[in-house]
Design a protein around this motif. Structure first.
Motif, PDB file in Angstrom:
ATOM      1  N   VAL A  84      29.092 -17.273  53.885  1.00 37.28           N
ATOM      2  CA  VAL A  84      29.143 -17.404  55.342  1.00 37.28           C
ATOM      3  C   VAL A  84      29.997 -16.286  55.945  1.00 37.28           C
ATOM      4  O   VAL A  84      29.709 -15.765  57.017  1.00 37.28           O
ATOM      5  CB  VAL A  84      29.694 -18.792  55.748  1.00 37.28           C
ATOM      6  N   LEU A  85      31.040 -15.900  55.207  1.00 34.22           N
ATOM      7  CA  LEU A  85      31.931 -14.843  55.665  1.00 34.22           C
ATOM      8  C   LEU A  85      31.175 -13.543  55.926  1.00 34.22           C
ATOM      9  O   LEU A  85      31.528 -12.772  56.815  1.00 34.22           O
ATOM     10  CB  LEU A  85      33.017 -14.611  54.595  1.00 34.22           C
ATOM     11  N   GLY A  86      30.123 -13.319  55.145  1.00 34.86           N
ATOM     12  CA  GLY A  86      29.329 -12.106  55.319  1.00 34.86           C
ATOM     13  C   GLY A  86      28.442 -12.141  56.561  1.00 34.86           C
ATOM     14  O   GLY A  86      27.629 -11.253  56.743  1.00 34.86           O
ATOM     15  N   SER A  87      28.596 -13.158  57.426  1.00 33.75           N
ATOM     16  CA  SER A  87      27.787 -13.366  58.634  1.00 33.75           C
ATOM     17  C   SER A  87      26.304 -13.113  58.405  1.00 33.75           C
ATOM     18  O   SER A  87      25.730 -12.224  59.030  1.00 33.75           O
ATOM     19  CB  SER A  87      28.245 -12.484  59.800  1.00 33.75           C
ATOM     20  N   PRO A  88      25.686 -13.903  57.534  1.00 34.95           N
ATOM     21  CA  PRO A  88      24.236 -13.720  57.324  1.00 34.95           C
ATOM     22  C   PRO A  88      23.460 -14.282  58.499  1.00 34.95           C
ATOM     23  O   PRO A  88      24.001 -15.004  59.321  1.00 34.95           O
ATOM     24  CB  PRO A  88      23.977 -14.535  56.052  1.00 34.95           C
TER      25      PRO A  88
ATOM     26  N   HIS B  34      19.966  -5.709  47.384  1.00 37.62           N
ATOM     27  CA  HIS B  34      20.515  -4.830  48.411  1.00 37.62           C
ATOM     28  C   HIS B  34      19.726  -4.943  49.715  1.00 37.62           C
ATOM     29  O   HIS B  34      20.305  -5.103  50.785  1.00 37.62           O
ATOM     30  CB  HIS B  34      20.495  -3.385  47.891  1.00 37.62           C
ATOM     31  N   ALA B  35      18.398  -4.888  49.612  1.00 46.48           N
ATOM     32  CA  ALA B  35      17.544  -4.965  50.803  1.00 46.48           C
ATOM     33  C   ALA B  35      17.730  -6.310  51.506  1.00 46.48           C
ATOM     34  O   ALA B  35      17.803  -6.375  52.733  1.00 46.48           O
ATOM     35  CB  ALA B  35      16.084  -4.767  50.409  1.00 46.48           C
ATOM     36  N   SER B  36      17.822  -7.383  50.708  1.00 54.17           N
ATOM     37  CA  SER B  36      17.981  -8.706  51.294  1.00 54.17           C
ATOM     38  C   SER B  36      19.301  -8.826  52.030  1.00 54.17           C
ATOM     39  O   SER B  36      19.370  -9.340  53.145  1.00 54.17           O
ATOM     40  CB  SER B  36      17.922  -9.776  50.202  1.00 54.17           C
ATOM     41  N   ARG B  37      20.352  -8.351  51.400  1.00 56.51           N
ATOM     42  CA  ARG B  37      21.664  -8.455  52.037  1.00 56.51           C
ATOM     43  C   ARG B  37      21.695  -7.642  53.324  1.00 56.51           C
ATOM     44  O   ARG B  37      22.276  -8.058  54.318  1.00 56.51           O
ATOM     45  CB  ARG B  37      22.767  -7.968  51.082  1.00 56.51           C
ATOM     46  N   ARG B  38      21.068  -6.472  53.278  1.00 49.06           N
ATOM     47  CA  ARG B  38      21.068  -5.626  54.461  1.00 49.06           C
ATOM     48  C   ARG B  38      20.340  -6.313  55.602  1.00 49.06           C
ATOM     49  O   ARG B  38      20.680  -6.172  56.761  1.00 49.06           O
ATOM     50  CB  ARG B  38      20.420  -4.276  54.124  1.00 49.06           C
ATOM     51  N   ALA B  39      19.313  -7.083  55.247  1.00 42.96           N
ATOM     52  CA  ALA B  39      18.542  -7.784  56.273  1.00 42.96           C
ATOM     53  C   ALA B  39      19.244  -9.056  56.738  1.00 42.96           C
ATOM     54  O   ALA B  39      18.749  -9.762  57.604  1.00 42.96           O
ATOM     55  CB  ALA B  39      17.159  -8.119  55.728  1.00 42.96           C
ATOM     56  N   GLY B  40      20.400  -9.375  56.133  1.00 41.67           N
ATOM     57  CA  GLY B  40      21.153 -10.538  56.564  1.00 41.67           C
ATOM     58  C   GLY B  40      20.776 -11.816  55.850  1.00 41.67           C
ATOM     59  O   GLY B  40      20.986 -12.909  56.356  1.00 41.67           O
TER      60      GLY B  40
END
Lengths: 188, 356
Positions: free
Chosen positions: A101-105, A14-20
């Motif tokens: 890529v769709l999640g714009s990381p 969760h933390a990683s995804r939030r940070a992109g």
């Protein structure tokens, strides 16, 4: 670790995804895809929150997201209703990449990004990754294929037993990388 | 899996024409059959029912309004449970506790109203919350300690029966209606009645409303997508940011809620609470879900299928009863249908390359 200058432990998904930070596993059947679900449903998996205002799925936003993915990666056949399990390895990998890529990381972590991918799809995936990098996306590739690293990367870091032992920028050949990876023992 | 890895990536060849991609596949007829298997089965059972129905004065008894009302009333309790079970099975889980929880809920409902002197709304609220909590506890134990839901809900089955026996002292708790202590509010009796000119059983209305809400939740909400994702591939779901543990716990809360609703309906239809009722309902519900095309492997399934599967099993039992065929044969017929549904599903999975 620091994200945009702020310290962040990134100790949970969760933390990683939030940070992109997005991650593509080397095991797409085990950890990347839902094989019995359609291409469309797989593609939007990492943007579900964004395309379901107030918890309700928006058909319009979902279609837009899927269309964006198909525009970015040439997934064949071009049929969103097909089960992902029915696609070739290369196209499955394109779906996994397109999904993240769709999640714009801001940073994309790729583990063996072309394992089990046919030659044609490989070239295409490399081209897309270069494009994305040119647009400002940070991409970190872990790979055991030297030609892949040499062709794809701006900078190659060789790790041995968890420590960085060499770093290359620009032209480098396979032999030099392997030498660094094997250490001195390689010369003797 | 590994194809030749020879292309020097530096060459940056533009996308080659795809190798062996084949034209988009035509719809697999077998997959189509499986997709609508429960509806096809239902139609077949209805046709068989009409063909083999006993007739009286030229009227087909199977199609008599009373008989149809009987079928849809008889399946409403297992149907409500099957609706909840569909969520659980789509996440690749299973809930064996629901039949016992129905018994416990019927006992709680009767006890609260008859011995506790509680009104209708507090009773319903308490029983529904108890069901949700019971299910959520099972889900939490299963996810927290990484235990198979099969084991956890098997224990839950025993626990619910045990609690029901304690609460009821192993006695039927009869529900009599009226005002005053020891009597249930007369409005509760509506659950055993029929609406619309005495045609549509209230229990069936509850089932249909429940099914409609569940269909909407599963097909149009983010929550529904999460449920499919967890069953489709738990690891991939987690990596994609799906709150896997919370979803898993929630689906057991849903089956708990469904079992509580079914228990309340049961108490209202039969006017008593009994600790031993609902025995084997979990298996009927699971059968209905599987016949409805929901995969026990998770990630695929439909509510419409579950409803059709439920009614099909009820209609089949009814046809056999009308012809005075022994219950033993009913069980065998159900067994054959379950095996058939499972075999069809497995064939499709093989074709889709999910099994190698």
């Amino acid at each position: 670790m620091e994200v945009d200058g702020r310290p962040d432990k990134l100790d949970t998904i969760h933390a990683s995804r939030r940070a992109g930070v997005a991650f593509v596993t080397d095991d797409r059947r085990g950890g990347g895809l839902m094989l019995q679900m359609t291409v469309g449903r797989n593609l939007v998996m990492s943007v579900l929150r964004a395309i379901s205002p107030r918890g309700l799925m928006s058909k319009r936003l979902e279609n837009e997201a899927v269309k964006r993915s198909f525009g970015q990666f040439d997934i064949r056949p071009r049929n969103v209703e097909l089960k992902v399990g029915a696609l070739s390895g290369g196209n499955q990998q394109k779906v996994v990449l397109a999904k993240e890529v769709l999640g714009s990381p801001k940073l994309l972590l790729l583990d063996e990004p072309t394992r089990g991918v046919d030659v044609g799809a490989k070239g295409e995936i490399y081209a897309r990754l270069r494009e994305l990098a040119a647009q400002g996306l940070g991409i970190l590739v872990a790979s055991s294929e030297m030609p892949e690293l040499i062709g794809l990367c701006d900078r190659i870091v060789v790790l041995r037993e968890g420590r960085s032992v060499a770093e290359f920028q620009g032209a480098v050949d396979e032999h030099t990388i392997l030498e660094a990876a094997a250490g001195k023992a390689f010369h003797e | 899996m590994n194809e030749a890895l020879t292309d020097p990536p530096g060459s940056q060849t533009p996308a080659q024409p795809q190798r062996a991609e084949a034209a988009p596949r035509r719809r697999d007829p077998l997959a189509l059959v499986v997709r609508f298997q429960s509806l096809i089965g239902l139609v077949l059972v209805v046709i068989g029912g009409i063909a083999f129905s006993p007739r009286r004065h030229g009227q087909i008894l199977f199609l008599a309004p009373d008989n149809i009302a009987n079928i849809v009333r008889a399946v409403s309790e297992t149907g409500i449970i099957a609706i909840g079970m569909t969520f659980v099975i789509i996440t690749a889980g299973i809930d064996l506790s629901v039949g016992a929880l129905l018994g416990l809920s019927s006992v709680l409902t009767a006890t609260m109203m008859i011995y506790g002197g509680f009104g209708l709304l507090p009773t319903l609220a308490a029983v529904l919350i108890a069901g949700i909590v019971f299910g959520a506890i099972q889900g939490t134990i299963s996810t927290r300690f990484r235990l198979e839901p099969f084991i956890v809900t098997l224990a839950g089955l025993q626990a619910a029966r045990g609690l029901a026996l304690v609460v009821s002292d192993n006695q039927y708790i009869n529900i009599s209606y009226g005002d005053g202590p020891g009597l249930a509010p007369p409005v509760f009796a509506v659950l055993g009645e029929r609406l619309f000119n005495n045609v549509v059983p209230v229990a069936t209305v509850v089932f249909v409303v429940f099914a409609a809400i569940a269909t909407i939740v599963l097909n149009t909400t983010r929550y529904g997508r999460y449920v499919f994702a967890v069953g489709g591939n738990e690891r991939a779901a987690r990596l994609s940011g799906v709150p896997v543990s919370a979803i898993k716990i929630s689906v057991y809360a849903i089956t708990g809620f469904a079992a509580a609703v079914a228990g309340i309906v049961h108490a209202g239809q039969f006017n008593f609470g009994s600790a031993n009722d609902g025995m084997g309902y979990e298996l009927t519900a699971i059968a209905a879900v599987v016949i409805g095309g929901t995969s026990l492997f998770g990630g695929a399934g439909s509510m419409v299928g579950t409803v059709a599967g439920t009614i099909m099993l009820g209609a089949l039992a009814n046809v056999l009863q009308l012809n005075n065929i022994t219950p033993a044969l009913q069980l065998l017929a159900t067994a054959a249908i379950i095996v058939l549904a499972a075999v069809l599903q497995s064939l499709v999975r093989r074709r889709e390359g999910l099994i190698r």
